[in-house]
Write a protein that holds these residues in place. Structure first.
Motif, mmCIF file in Angstrom:
data_model
loop_
_atom_site.group_PDB
_atom_site.id
_atom_site.type_symbol
_atom_site.label_atom_id
_atom_site.label_comp_id
_atom_site.label_asym_id
_atom_site.label_seq_id
_atom_site.Cartn_x
_atom_site.Cartn_y
_atom_site.Cartn_z
ATOM 1 N N HIS A 1 51.504 15.771 -5.467
ATOM 2 C CA HIS A 1 52.215 17.015 -5.207
ATOM 3 C C HIS A 1 51.331 18.181 -5.641
ATOM 4 O O HIS A 1 50.560 18.069 -6.596
ATOM 5 N N ASP B 1 51.070 18.873 -9.190
ATOM 6 C CA ASP B 1 50.713 17.732 -10.028
ATOM 7 C C ASP B 1 49.314 17.202 -9.725
ATOM 8 O O ASP B 1 49.006 16.049 -9.987
ATOM 9 N N GLY C 1 63.306 12.788 -12.276
ATOM 10 C CA GLY C 1 62.509 13.826 -11.630
ATOM 11 C C GLY C 1 63.160 14.334 -10.365
ATOM 12 O O GLY C 1 63.187 15.528 -10.085
ATOM 13 N N TRP C 2 63.715 13.411 -9.566
ATOM 14 C CA TRP C 2 64.394 13.788 -8.319
ATOM 15 C C TRP C 2 65.594 14.683 -8.619
ATOM 16 O O TRP C 2 65.847 15.653 -7.902
ATOM 17 N N ARG D 1 59.005 9.474 -6.933
ATOM 18 C CA ARG D 1 59.539 10.160 -8.109
ATOM 19 C C ARG D 1 60.428 9.209 -8.896
ATOM 20 O O ARG D 1 60.946 8.241 -8.355
ATOM 21 N N ALA E 1 58.869 11.193 -1.106
ATOM 22 C CA ALA E 1 58.436 11.461 -2.475
ATOM 23 C C ALA E 1 58.428 10.179 -3.295
ATOM 24 O O ALA E 1 59.310 9.326 -3.141
ATOM 25 N N TYR F 1 54.428 12.401 -7.548
ATOM 26 C CA TYR F 1 54.702 13.358 -8.617
ATOM 27 C C TYR F 1 54.252 12.785 -9.959
ATOM 28 O O TYR F 1 54.202 11.579 -10.146
ATOM 29 N N ASN F 2 53.995 13.652 -10.894
ATOM 30 C CA ASN F 2 53.533 13.264 -12.228
ATOM 31 C C ASN F 2 54.716 12.970 -13.148
ATOM 32 O O ASN F 2 54.770 13.444 -14.275
ATOM 33 N N ASP F 3 55.685 12.198 -12.666
ATOM 34 C CA ASP F 3 56.838 11.824 -13.488
ATOM 35 C C ASP F 3 56.467 10.745 -14.491
ATOM 36 O O ASP F 3 57.066 10.647 -15.550
ATOM 37 N N TYR G 1 63.636 9.645 -1.495
ATOM 38 C CA TYR G 1 62.555 9.409 -2.457
ATOM 39 C C TYR G 1 62.551 7.936 -2.833
ATOM 40 O O TYR G 1 63.526 7.222 -2.616
ATOM 41 N N ALA H 1 49.149 13.691 -11.182
ATOM 42 C CA ALA H 1 49.826 12.463 -10.787
ATOM 43 C C ALA H 1 48.796 11.356 -10.676
ATOM 44 O O ALA H 1 47.664 11.588 -10.282
#
Length: 117
Positions: free
Chosen positions: A87, A90, A14-15, A10, A8, A57-59, A30, A100
């Motif tokens: 993801h 995302d 987020g994680w 992230r 991932a 991810y869209n963090d 991650y 993302a």
């Protein structure tokens, strides 16, 4: 058949929001940057009989300090390759500023991907 090894992309925050089963999908690993992922995960995918999958991810807007994302540490072939995906929650949904994203923090507008064997 090649084994898919998922990791991932992230932020730490987020994680921390993910459940243990969600983290287990990524073997509890991650990364907070593309460079860190490549440095830690780079390997000969053919020899390992693997597909390296990075789930974004869209963090935040993930920045790259180059105009072409160069993935160099993953010798590959047509059945052993690098896959970078958003993801499932995302993904871009055809609305401005959604999903993302990987962006260039350079002024060059010809940014893209390059994967080398």
């Amino acid at each position: 058949m090649a084994t898919i090894v998922k990791r991932a992309l992230r932020t730490a925050a987020g994680w921390a929001t993910m459940s243990a089963p969600e983290k287990a999908v990524y073997d509890n690993i991650y990364y907070e940057s593309l460079a860190a992922w490549e440095a830690a995960e780079g390997r000969n995918l053919v020899t390992a009989d693997e597909i390296a999958e990075l789930v974004v991810y869209n963090d935040k807007e993930w920045e790259a300090s180059f105009t072409v994302l160069q993935v160099r540490n993953f010798p590959s072939d047509d059945t052993h390759f690098v896959r970078i995906i958003a993801h499932e929650n995302d993904k871009f949904d055809y609305k401005l500023k959604t999903g993302a994203k990987l962006i260039s923090n350079t002024s060059d507008t010809t940014w893209g991907f390059a994967v080398y064997n």
